[in-house]
Design a protein around this motif. Structure first.
Motif, PDB file in Angstrom:
ATOM      1  N   SER A 147     -15.500  -4.335   4.665  1.00  0.00           N
ATOM      2  CA  SER A 147     -14.571  -3.727   5.561  1.00  0.00           C
ATOM      3  C   SER A 147     -13.869  -4.866   6.469  1.00  0.00           C
ATOM      4  O   SER A 147     -13.000  -5.528   6.101  1.00  0.00           O
ATOM      5  CB  SER A 147     -14.845  -2.753   6.067  1.00  0.00           C
ATOM      6  OG  SER A 147     -16.313  -2.723   6.764  1.00  0.00           O
ATOM      7  N   GLY A 197     -11.638  -6.985   4.053  1.00  0.00           N
ATOM      8  CA  GLY A 197     -10.386  -6.126   4.499  1.00  0.00           C
ATOM      9  C   GLY A 197      -9.586  -6.351   5.583  1.00  0.00           C
ATOM     10  O   GLY A 197      -8.396  -6.211   5.552  1.00  0.00           O
ATOM     11  N   ALA A 226      -8.872  -3.040   1.879  1.00  0.00           N
ATOM     12  CA  ALA A 226      -8.550  -2.459   2.992  1.00  0.00           C
ATOM     13  C   ALA A 226      -8.204  -1.109   2.677  1.00  0.00           C
ATOM     14  O   ALA A 226      -8.471  -0.227   3.511  1.00  0.00           O
ATOM     15  CB  ALA A 226      -7.489  -3.142   3.795  1.00  0.00           C
ATOM     16  N   GLN A 227      -7.669  -0.813   1.589  1.00  0.00           N
ATOM     17  CA  GLN A 227      -6.893   0.546   1.458  1.00  0.00           C
ATOM     18  C   GLN A 227      -7.797   1.620   0.344  1.00  0.00           C
ATOM     19  O   GLN A 227      -7.686   2.812   0.276  1.00  0.00           O
ATOM     20  CB  GLN A 227      -5.739   0.648   1.298  1.00  0.00           C
ATOM     21  CG  GLN A 227      -4.822   0.132   2.376  1.00  0.00           C
ATOM     22  CD  GLN A 227      -3.506   0.649   2.551  1.00  0.00           C
ATOM     23  OE1 GLN A 227      -3.053   1.374   1.865  1.00  0.00           O
ATOM     24  NE2 GLN A 227      -3.064   0.771   3.954  1.00  0.00           N
ATOM     25  N   ILE A 235       0.253   6.047   7.242  1.00  0.00           N
ATOM     26  CA  ILE A 235       0.193   4.616   6.433  1.00  0.00           C
ATOM     27  C   ILE A 235       1.472   4.233   5.584  1.00  0.00           C
ATOM     28  O   ILE A 235       1.732   3.368   5.600  1.00  0.00           O
ATOM     29  CB  ILE A 235      -0.920   5.272   5.432  1.00  0.00           C
ATOM     30  CG1 ILE A 235      -2.088   5.417   5.798  1.00  0.00           C
ATOM     31  CG2 ILE A 235      -0.916   4.052   4.104  1.00  0.00           C
ATOM     32  CD1 ILE A 235      -3.308   6.149   5.135  1.00  0.00           C
ATOM     33  N   TYR A 281      -0.078  -1.823   5.582  1.00  0.00           N
ATOM     34  CA  TYR A 281      -1.235  -2.297   5.784  1.00  0.00           C
ATOM     35  C   TYR A 281      -2.045  -2.021   7.024  1.00  0.00           C
ATOM     36  O   TYR A 281      -3.394  -1.731   7.007  1.00  0.00           O
ATOM     37  CB  TYR A 281      -1.383  -3.940   5.696  1.00  0.00           C
ATOM     38  CG  TYR A 281      -2.518  -4.568   6.037  1.00  0.00           C
ATOM     39  CD1 TYR A 281      -3.765  -4.739   5.199  1.00  0.00           C
ATOM     40  CD2 TYR A 281      -2.850  -5.158   7.327  1.00  0.00           C
ATOM     41  CE1 TYR A 281      -5.085  -5.214   5.516  1.00  0.00           C
ATOM     42  CE2 TYR A 281      -3.999  -5.548   7.627  1.00  0.00           C
ATOM     43  CZ  TYR A 281      -5.089  -5.497   6.728  1.00  0.00           C
ATOM     44  OH  TYR A 281      -6.264  -5.955   7.304  1.00  0.00           O
ATOM     45  N   SER A 297      -4.500   0.785   7.243  1.00  0.00           N
ATOM     46  CA  SER A 297      -5.878   0.500   6.666  1.00  0.00           C
ATOM     47  C   SER A 297      -6.917   0.780   7.888  1.00  0.00           C
ATOM     48  O   SER A 297      -7.951   1.505   7.787  1.00  0.00           O
ATOM     49  CB  SER A 297      -6.150  -0.972   6.457  1.00  0.00           C
ATOM     50  OG  SER A 297      -5.110  -1.260   5.516  1.00  0.00           O
ATOM     51  N   THR A 313     -10.158  -0.302  14.056  1.00  0.00           N
ATOM     52  CA  THR A 313     -11.070   0.178  12.967  1.00  0.00           C
ATOM     53  C   THR A 313     -12.427   0.299  13.742  1.00  0.00           C
ATOM     54  O   THR A 313     -13.195   1.556  13.063  1.00  0.00           O
ATOM     55  CB  THR A 313     -11.115  -1.064  11.675  1.00  0.00           C
ATOM     56  OG1 THR A 313     -10.063  -1.158  11.427  1.00  0.00           O
ATOM     57  CG2 THR A 313     -12.039  -0.426  10.641  1.00  0.00           C
ATOM     58  N   PRO A 347      -3.338   6.753   0.782  1.00  0.00           N
ATOM     59  CA  PRO A 347      -2.556   5.364   0.648  1.00  0.00           C
ATOM     60  C   PRO A 347      -1.578   5.621  -0.545  1.00  0.00           C
ATOM     61  O   PRO A 347      -0.619   4.867  -0.286  1.00  0.00           O
ATOM     62  CB  PRO A 347      -3.542   4.314   0.569  1.00  0.00           C
ATOM     63  CG  PRO A 347      -4.849   5.011   0.074  1.00  0.00           C
ATOM     64  CD  PRO A 347      -4.942   6.425   0.610  1.00  0.00           C
TER      65      PRO A 347
END
Lengths: 87, 563
Positions: free
Chosen positions: A30, A34, A56-57, B66, B71, B74, B250, B295
């Motif tokens: 991650s 990512g 990342a996705q 998203i 990106y 994410s 994140t 996504p």
């Protein structure tokens, strides 16, 4: 009794080693692939995906699932080895 | 049959199902009410956790977010799934061995302190209420759009349903209802996604379709990058946020996920420690099905929009665009009067505004699917919102009846009275949540995302240190929670409410946005706890024994503290 205590410390030490290894993998798929290295990895393609974007996705999530099941498997093995599993 | 008739039929059937399950699995004891009797199978618990976890926001809004963030989106995908690794490895098995009913229960017992318990109760209630208010609003919006009733009526219908199975069934009722809700929501999410993937890329699996090729043979994502760059947007696969901010957001979402009380409490409901580990894995499998599809829906939606709407004449608009224009979720304003729609980054020249929620809601129409699929999406959205609302309401009622009454102020209360108190508290919580759903305070939408930051900065460190550090004492834990919470709250309040004009990357500390600040709050919590615990007495020996005990799986359910 003292013997058992030592055995439990060894169990905990082995447990921590499993944790740290798997958390290292978790960090790599991650945060490392990512986020931090995303631009470098994006130079490679995985089918129609740029590799960094894929991690990342999509990829990181598949790896997360895998990590948990590896953990379950390793810990069940460790529990049996140290005889602390639940019947 | 019309869309409305189908919607009444399908939503009616699913609601009858939920209520039937609630009656069948009603709780008779506090143990059943709080943790479903502790006998839920890991597979069922995984499904229930997934439904509990995926809210109206995951179901309706995430794919749209998203879609417009590319990106940068994410952060949600990795953040809201990666937390389960932390849960499975660092929290779930030990909390299951500990074997209590709630998170404040763990904090209060492990840190041998009523103050610590109360701080944890306040955090739990605060985090859960901010979250549940948003869910009730979501219920109201879905109802009003699909059943064509007032938002207020929608909220009240939602309140009655939740009231029924949360109050009657407690955790037991909620768990089995959530299993049904998961099935409804995932089916509703996947059917349109599969059809759109087939239409655009010829691949029925959306996860693979995202990496597939469009008609002219180029990969979808590459095509999307090119189209967006031409219009002045950032390429889809690059994003615009700074690396440090993506990193911190994140982390805040991951750690917050692992610290949310309504998720943690689910791991108290399985019979054994190894079931707790396994059910975290199952939960993530069920969540990943939706989270890896989102996504794809996002990218398909953006591509469809650029292809079917952008630079087309108003007369050429597909039917679904005209339908959704009526709801104001799509608005078109031909500023330069050339009869074509320019969709560009520059806000002065842009002629197309699209609400991000449309990406999921309009999917069945984009794919020309029959009316019953549209009704199914409505039922799925309601399942997602209701299941999360029920889980949160249970945390609130348990915090009040168990942690405040039984464990803090009325230790002599009988089991029967505690159960009554839990049901009264659940009813009161539903009413308050419903009030916020009908009269949303302006800040609710803003605050929901921060429930994660606050959970990350308060609960996660105290629980982790409670398991992994025998030396951690009550002074360290209390100060860590308080400082982590106050710091995170202050940063968010400053940039979101006190001085919103200053909410710009150049003013942020180290370039970290308020969304990501919970990570810094968590680090601060760890540092403060560690430092203070070194200058104050170590915890008493029986606590150190307790910590050793929760590290060993054997004998789950037997672990108790003897004061």
């Amino acid at each position: 009794m003292e013997n058992n205590r030592q055995k439990m410390h060894e169990y905990w030490r082995r447990n921590l080693r499993i944790l740290l290894t798997l958390l290292g993998l978790w960090f790599a798929v991650s945060y490392l692939f990512g986020i931090l290295l995303v631009d470098e990895l994006n130079q490679f393609m995985l089918g129609g995906f740029k590799l960094g974007f894929w991690f990342a996705q999509q990829g990181s999530i598949y790896f997360f699932v895998l990590i948990i099941f590896i953990y379950v498997w390793l810990m069940n093995k460790l529990d049996r080895e140290f005889d602390v599993d639940e019947e | 049959m019309s869309i409305l008739a189908w919607t009444y039929l399908i939503v009616g059937i699913t609601f009858a199902l939920y209520i039937g399950i609630a009656i069948w699995s009603r709780a008779g004891s506090t143990k059943e009410f709080y943790v479903a009797g502790g006998g839920v199978s890991p597979l069922a618990n995984g499904m229930a956790t997934a439904a509990d976890w995926m809210s109206a926001a995951s179901f309706i809004s995430m794919a749209g977010l998203i879609s417009f963030m590319g990106y940068d989106g994410s952060v949600y995908l990795m953040g809201w799934t990666g937390g389960y690794v932390l849960l499975a490895l660092l929290l779930a098995p030990y909390l299951r061995k500990f074997g209590k009913f709630t998170v404040p229960d763990f904090v209060g017992d492990r840190y041998y302190s009523r103050t610590a318990r109360l701080v944890a109760v306040i955090c739990a209630i605060f985090v859960s209420f901010t979250y549940v208010a948003g869910q009730m609003r979501g219920v109201g919006i879905v109802f009003s759009r699909f059943l064509e009733v007032q938002i207020e009526t929608g909220v009240i219908i939602g309140m009655i349903i939740v009231l029924f199975y949360a109050v009657l069934g407690g955790m037991k009722g909620i768990t089995y209802t959530q299993v049904a809700q998961y099935c409804v929501l995932i089916f509703a999410y996947m059917v349109p996604a599969i059809f759109i993937s087939l239409m655009l890329t010829g691949n029925p699996i959306p996860q693979l379709g995202l990496g597939g090729n469009v008609e002219d043979g180029t990969p979808l994502l590459q095509k999307l990058d090119g189209m967006l760059t031409e219009l002045g947007f950032a390429p889809y696969t690059d994003g615009t946020k700074s690396t440090i901010d993506v990193f911190f957001i994140t982390a805040a979402l991951m750690v917050g996920t692992a610290g949310l009380p309504h998720v943690i409490v689910r791991f108290f409901t399985v019979p054994k420690v190894k079931d707790a580990r396994k059910s975290a894995g199952y939960a993530l499998v069920f969540i990943a099905i939706l989270y890896t599809t989102a996504p794809a829906i996002g990218a398909f939606g953006r591509y469809n929009m650029l292809n079917n709407i952008s630079n087309r004449s108003t007369a050429e608009m597909p039917q679904w665009v005209q339908n959704w224009q009526k709801t104001n979720l799509i608005s078109i304003d031909d500023k330069n009067g050339d009869g074509r729609i320019q969709y560009v980054k520059n806000p002065d020249a842009n002629e197309l505004t699209i609400d991000k929620d449309i990406m999921v809601l309009a999917n069945p129409e984009i794919a020309n699917l029959p009316n019953w699929v549209i009704a199914l999406v409505a039922a799925g959205g309601l399942a997602a919102a209701l299941s999360t609302a029920a889980g949160l309401l249970l945390v609130i009622s348990t915090s009040i009846s168990h942690d405040l009454l039984k464990r803090s102020f009325m230790p002599d209360i009988s089991e029967k009275h505690e159960l009554i108190a839990a049901r009264v508290a659940a009813t009161a919580a539903v009413v308050v949540a419903g009030y916020f759903g009908i009269n949303p305070p302006g800040f609710v939408a803003e605050v929901v995302a921060f429930a994660f930051g606050l959970a990350a900065a308060s609960f996660f460190p105290v629980i982790i240190m409670g398991i992994f550090s025998k030396r951690m004492n009550k002074q360290g834990a209390i100060w860590g929670m308080v400082i982590g919470l106050v710091f995170t709250l202050a940063y968010i309040l400053y940039f979101k409410f006190i001085n919103p004009e200053a909410n710009l990357p150049e003013n942020w500390w180290f370039g970290i946005s308020p969304e990501g600040i919970g990570t810094l709050g968590m680090i601060l919590n760890f540092i403060v706890s560690f430092a203070i615990s070194r200058f104050t007495p170590p915890p008493p020996p029986y606590i150190q024994d307790l910590v050793e005990d929760i590290r060993i799986p054997r004998g789950a359910g037997a672990a108790t503290v003897n004061h």
